[in-house]
Each structure stands twice: as structure tokens, then as C-alpha cells.
Design a protein around this motif. Sequence first.
Motif, PDB file in Angstrom:
ATOM      1  N   LEU A   1      97.687  87.248  -5.079  1.00  0.00           N
ATOM      2  CA  LEU A   1      98.487  86.589  -4.044  1.00  0.00           C
ATOM      3  C   LEU A   1      99.913  86.312  -4.495  1.00  0.00           C
ATOM      4  O   LEU A   1     100.678  85.698  -3.771  1.00  0.00           O
ATOM      5  N   PHE A   2     100.237  86.748  -5.710  1.00  0.00           N
ATOM      6  CA  PHE A   2     101.601  86.694  -6.240  1.00  0.00           C
ATOM      7  C   PHE A   2     102.153  85.272  -6.271  1.00  0.00           C
ATOM      8  O   PHE A   2     103.284  85.005  -5.896  1.00  0.00           O
ATOM      9  N   GLY A   3     101.309  84.362  -6.783  1.00  0.00           N
ATOM     10  CA  GLY A   3     101.764  83.008  -7.037  1.00  0.00           C
ATOM     11  C   GLY A   3     102.651  82.965  -8.267  1.00  0.00           C
ATOM     12  O   GLY A   3     102.668  83.880  -9.099  1.00  0.00           O
ATOM     13  N   GLU A   4     103.393  81.892  -8.403  1.00  0.00           N
ATOM     14  CA  GLU A   4     104.387  81.773  -9.469  1.00  0.00           C
ATOM     15  C   GLU A   4     103.749  81.383 -10.804  1.00  0.00           C
ATOM     16  O   GLU A   4     102.953  80.449 -10.873  1.00  0.00           O
ATOM     17  N   LEU A   5     104.119  82.122 -11.844  1.00  0.00           N
ATOM     18  CA  LEU A   5     103.749  81.783 -13.210  1.00  0.00           C
ATOM     19  C   LEU A   5     104.834  80.892 -13.792  1.00  0.00           C
ATOM     20  O   LEU A   5     105.988  81.301 -13.875  1.00  0.00           O
ATOM     21  N   THR A   6     104.483  79.688 -14.184  1.00  0.00           N
ATOM     22  CA  THR A   6     105.432  78.748 -14.778  1.00  0.00           C
ATOM     23  C   THR A   6     104.826  78.154 -16.042  1.00  0.00           C
ATOM     24  O   THR A   6     103.594  78.123 -16.207  1.00  0.00           O
ATOM     25  N   PRO A   7     105.658  77.638 -16.955  1.00  0.00           N
ATOM     26  CA  PRO A   7     105.113  76.948 -18.122  1.00  0.00           C
ATOM     27  C   PRO A   7     104.226  75.767 -17.745  1.00  0.00           C
ATOM     28  O   PRO A   7     103.205  75.514 -18.407  1.00  0.00           O
ATOM     29  N   ARG A   8     104.571  75.037 -16.682  1.00  0.00           N
ATOM     30  CA  ARG A   8     103.761  73.887 -16.298  1.00  0.00           C
ATOM     31  C   ARG A   8     102.359  74.318 -15.862  1.00  0.00           C
ATOM     32  O   ARG A   8     101.363  73.678 -16.213  1.00  0.00           O
ATOM     33  N   LEU A   9     102.278  75.390 -15.091  1.00  0.00           N
ATOM     34  CA  LEU A   9     100.968  75.869 -14.667  1.00  0.00           C
ATOM     35  C   LEU A   9     100.148  76.309 -15.877  1.00  0.00           C
ATOM     36  O   LEU A   9      98.969  75.957 -15.995  1.00  0.00           O
ATOM     37  N   ALA A  10     100.763  77.067 -16.784  1.00  0.00           N
ATOM     38  CA  ALA A  10     100.029  77.528 -17.964  1.00  0.00           C
ATOM     39  C   ALA A  10      99.622  76.359 -18.851  1.00  0.00           C
ATOM     40  O   ALA A  10      98.525  76.355 -19.422  1.00  0.00           O
ATOM     41  N   ALA A  11     100.488  75.354 -18.984  1.00  0.00           N
ATOM     42  CA  ALA A  11     100.150  74.180 -19.783  1.00  0.00           C
ATOM     43  C   ALA A  11      98.965  73.440 -19.187  1.00  0.00           C
ATOM     44  O   ALA A  11      98.061  72.979 -19.903  1.00  0.00           O
ATOM     45  N   THR A  12      98.925  73.324 -17.866  1.00  0.00           N
ATOM     46  CA  THR A  12      97.804  72.670 -17.202  1.00  0.00           C
ATOM     47  C   THR A  12      96.516  73.441 -17.458  1.00  0.00           C
ATOM     48  O   THR A  12      95.458  72.849 -17.703  1.00  0.00           O
ATOM     49  N   CYS A  13      96.594  74.766 -17.425  1.00  0.00           N
ATOM     50  CA  CYS A  13      95.404  75.580 -17.680  1.00  0.00           C
ATOM     51  C   CYS A  13      94.975  75.494 -19.140  1.00  0.00           C
ATOM     52  O   CYS A  13      93.769  75.575 -19.447  1.00  0.00           O
ATOM     53  N   CYS A  14      95.926  75.318 -20.066  1.00  0.00           N
ATOM     54  CA  CYS A  14      95.565  75.089 -21.470  1.00  0.00           C
ATOM     55  C   CYS A  14      94.762  73.799 -21.600  1.00  0.00           C
ATOM     56  O   CYS A  14      93.774  73.727 -22.354  1.00  0.00           O
ATOM     57  N   VAL A  15      95.179  72.761 -20.866  1.00  0.00           N
ATOM     58  CA  VAL A  15      94.428  71.510 -20.874  1.00  0.00           C
ATOM     59  C   VAL A  15      93.038  71.737 -20.293  1.00  0.00           C
ATOM     60  O   VAL A  15      92.021  71.334 -20.885  1.00  0.00           O
ATOM     61  N   LEU A  16      92.961  72.352 -19.133  1.00  0.00           N
ATOM     62  CA  LEU A  16      91.668  72.613 -18.486  1.00  0.00           C
ATOM     63  C   LEU A  16      90.697  73.303 -19.441  1.00  0.00           C
ATOM     64  O   LEU A  16      89.511  72.979 -19.493  1.00  0.00           O
ATOM     65  N   ALA A  17      91.211  74.266 -20.188  1.00  0.00           N
ATOM     66  CA  ALA A  17      90.366  75.096 -21.049  1.00  0.00           C
ATOM     67  C   ALA A  17      90.023  74.419 -22.369  1.00  0.00           C
ATOM     68  O   ALA A  17      89.157  74.907 -23.098  1.00  0.00           O
ATOM     69  N   GLY A  18      90.702  73.329 -22.701  1.00  0.00           N
ATOM     70  CA  GLY A  18      90.486  72.694 -23.997  1.00  0.00           C
ATOM     71  C   GLY A  18      91.174  73.420 -25.131  1.00  0.00           C
ATOM     72  O   GLY A  18      90.793  73.276 -26.300  1.00  0.00           O
ATOM     73  N   ALA A  19      92.225  74.180 -24.824  1.00  0.00           N
ATOM     74  CA  ALA A  19      92.954  74.927 -25.849  1.00  0.00           C
ATOM     75  C   ALA A  19      93.878  73.996 -26.637  1.00  0.00           C
ATOM     76  O   ALA A  19      94.316  72.969 -26.119  1.00  0.00           O
ATOM     77  N   PRO A  20      94.210  74.348 -27.867  1.00  0.00           N
ATOM     78  CA  PRO A  20      95.150  73.532 -28.638  1.00  0.00           C
ATOM     79  C   PRO A  20      96.504  73.480 -27.928  1.00  0.00           C
ATOM     80  O   PRO A  20      96.932  74.470 -27.326  1.00  0.00           O
ATOM     81  N   PRO A  21      97.222  72.351 -27.987  1.00  0.00           N
ATOM     82  CA  PRO A  21      98.534  72.268 -27.329  1.00  0.00           C
ATOM     83  C   PRO A  21      99.489  73.373 -27.759  1.00  0.00           C
ATOM     84  O   PRO A  21     100.283  73.863 -26.961  1.00  0.00           O
ATOM     85  N   ALA A  22      99.394  73.802 -29.030  1.00  0.00           N
ATOM     86  CA  ALA A  22     100.304  74.829 -29.536  1.00  0.00           C
ATOM     87  C   ALA A  22     100.013  76.213 -28.982  1.00  0.00           C
ATOM     88  O   ALA A  22     100.743  77.170 -29.273  1.00  0.00           O
ATOM     89  N   ALA A  23      98.961  76.326 -28.159  1.00  0.00           N
ATOM     90  CA  ALA A  23      98.609  77.635 -27.605  1.00  0.00           C
ATOM     91  C   ALA A  23      99.519  78.060 -26.464  1.00  0.00           C
ATOM     92  O   ALA A  23      99.505  79.232 -26.064  1.00  0.00           O
TER      93      ALA A  23
END
Length: 335
Positions: free
Chosen positions: A56-78
Motif C-alpha cells: 500500500l506504499f505507506g511511509e517508511l520513517t525512523p519513528r515507525l521502525a523504532a516502534t517496530c523494534c520495540v514491538l519485537a523486543g529488539a535491542p535499541p541499537a538495532a
Amino acid sequence: MRTVPEGTDVVDATATLLAAGIGDGLPVVPPTPSRVDAVLGGTADPDAVLGAVPPLFGELTPRLAATCCVLAGAPPAALPVVLAAASACLAPEVNMLGVATTTGTAAIALIVTGPVAHRLGLTHGTGMLGPGTHSNGAVGRALALTLATAGGAAPGVTAMATTAQPARYTCCLAEDPDGPWGTLARRVSEVPSRTLNVRNGTSLPHPAAPNAVTVLPIGGTAEVLPRDDRPDPDAVLDPLADALAGAVLAAGDPARGRGMTQAVVLPPEVAARLAPFGDPRTALRERADAALRARTGADHASAAEVLAIVAGGPGIKMLHLPGWTGGSRAVTVPT
């Protein structure tokens, strides 16, 4: 990308976000503002648009990726790794629209190269694609969630995979830095057109970097064993070539092999057996092509591009990552 109030528990956060179309069905770490801010750290522009993600060509932003890192339990440095990988998926060679919407089993495998892998707690050793104390699962999941959330991938609506596969949850491994043929970071300089400037869609050359990520659409995983323990390379290369050829034959039309990248993962002791005979990529491709042409009689049948990745723990059991038959190539970018 939405957050949840501070103090929201896992069950409530998971249910609330799933109702909004965010998540993969597994429990998530509640993406509270404080957690997302911790991942963003000193990001200069958290809302910068880095590209549009299919289907659907939604926007990729650092904030979206950071939120998904939190959701996934990934290290902050990821975050830099996940952003680099998600951006690489927007390269035309990956064919992310096809990967996201296919009725096939396509999933994105992430290979991390360089010291950044150690900093994130990723492993290239025993059980790297399975459960354990390492971060492989969480970082791969962060990438999958980022692509699905930004792209609007929803099973039965935009994501139409007939069966899908577990790698759609996560598939991430680190590369052994001591492999005898160098790491996948070499692809950055070998094929500069594959490093993408996602802001304007143009390709720019980059020098080879010690840290790099490779994204590879795969159709699954398969174990491959050497034929015997003799020191000559045939005992290793022939079964691998048969696996590569088999993936092309399973595509129905042998011409499809030219449109996909396949990979083989070689544990260190198998790589050491092959090391005296040079980089196996060319030999594997040639043997697979010969097997295909012998089977089909078609001169155009080819396994095309083959990646050789050194990773894994003790043992001789190798891994084949068949490419996606819908047409997709691996992309490597520095991070």
C-alpha cells in the motif's frame, strides 16, 4: 505509528494493536513513548520519509521502525540495521510488491555482516536461526514488522500467501567474519548499483563497508549434507548444486532461475574443506546450471546468482536458502 500509554501491559497492548492492524499475532512489547524515544535516541529527524513500502506504499520513517523494534523486543541499537535493511528492500531488484502480495511463500531473510552483529548480540554460531539467548529472532522480527506495518500487509487482504512460512515472522543471521572468502560486504563494491539512495530512488556507489546488511527473498530453508567426508570438493559441491537446481525445477519453468538469488550457508568446518579450492560461488552456479540443462535440455536454464555465506556451529550440515521463484534478487547495503 501509534504508541500505547505508559504502563500498558503486554496482553492489552497486543490486543489493541492487533485490532488496529499492527502486529504479527505474537505478544509484543508495549510501544510506550518512553521506549520508542529510547530507540530513536539522537535520530536527527525521526519523521523523515525514507521511502514508500509496498503493497500500500505507506511511509517508511525512523519513528515507525523504532516502534517496530520495540514491538519485537529488539535491542535499541538495532534501529540503524533495521532501517538499512528495510530501505534495501525498496530496491527494484527485490521486487517487494511481489514479495508482499504473492500467493507463494516468499519471505525476507536478513544477513548482518561486521562488528555491528556482535554489538547487537547476533550470532553466526550454533542455532542461529532458532531460539536462544541471541538477538537474531528479535532483529529479524523488527524488520518483518516494519515492512508489514509500513506496507499495510494484511493476510487475506493484501498479503495473499497460500500457506506462507515461519520466516515471515523472522529470519535473521549474522555472518562469520572469519570465512575464507570474505564477507557479503564485498557485494557493496562488486555491484555498486545495488546500493540504493531511498530518498530519490537512484543508485549510488559506496565503498565496501565492514558493516553491511543483505536482504534476500527466500522460499524457505532446506538442509543439505555432504555426500561423504573425502577432502575433495565434489562431495560438498555436488549436493549443494543439486539443491540449487532443484529449486529452479520446482519453479515449473527453468527460465525463472535467472530471476532469483539463491544462497547456501556453510558451517565453518565445511567452508574449511572448500577453502583450498577457492570461492565456491562460480563452481556452484556452473554445476547447478549443468544439472539443470541435463535435466531439461534447455540452454536458458540457470541458477543465476548464488551467495555463499559462512555461518553455523560445529557440524557438516549445510543450509540451502532457495530464492523466491517470482523473481527477486539479493541486495547488500552498508550500515
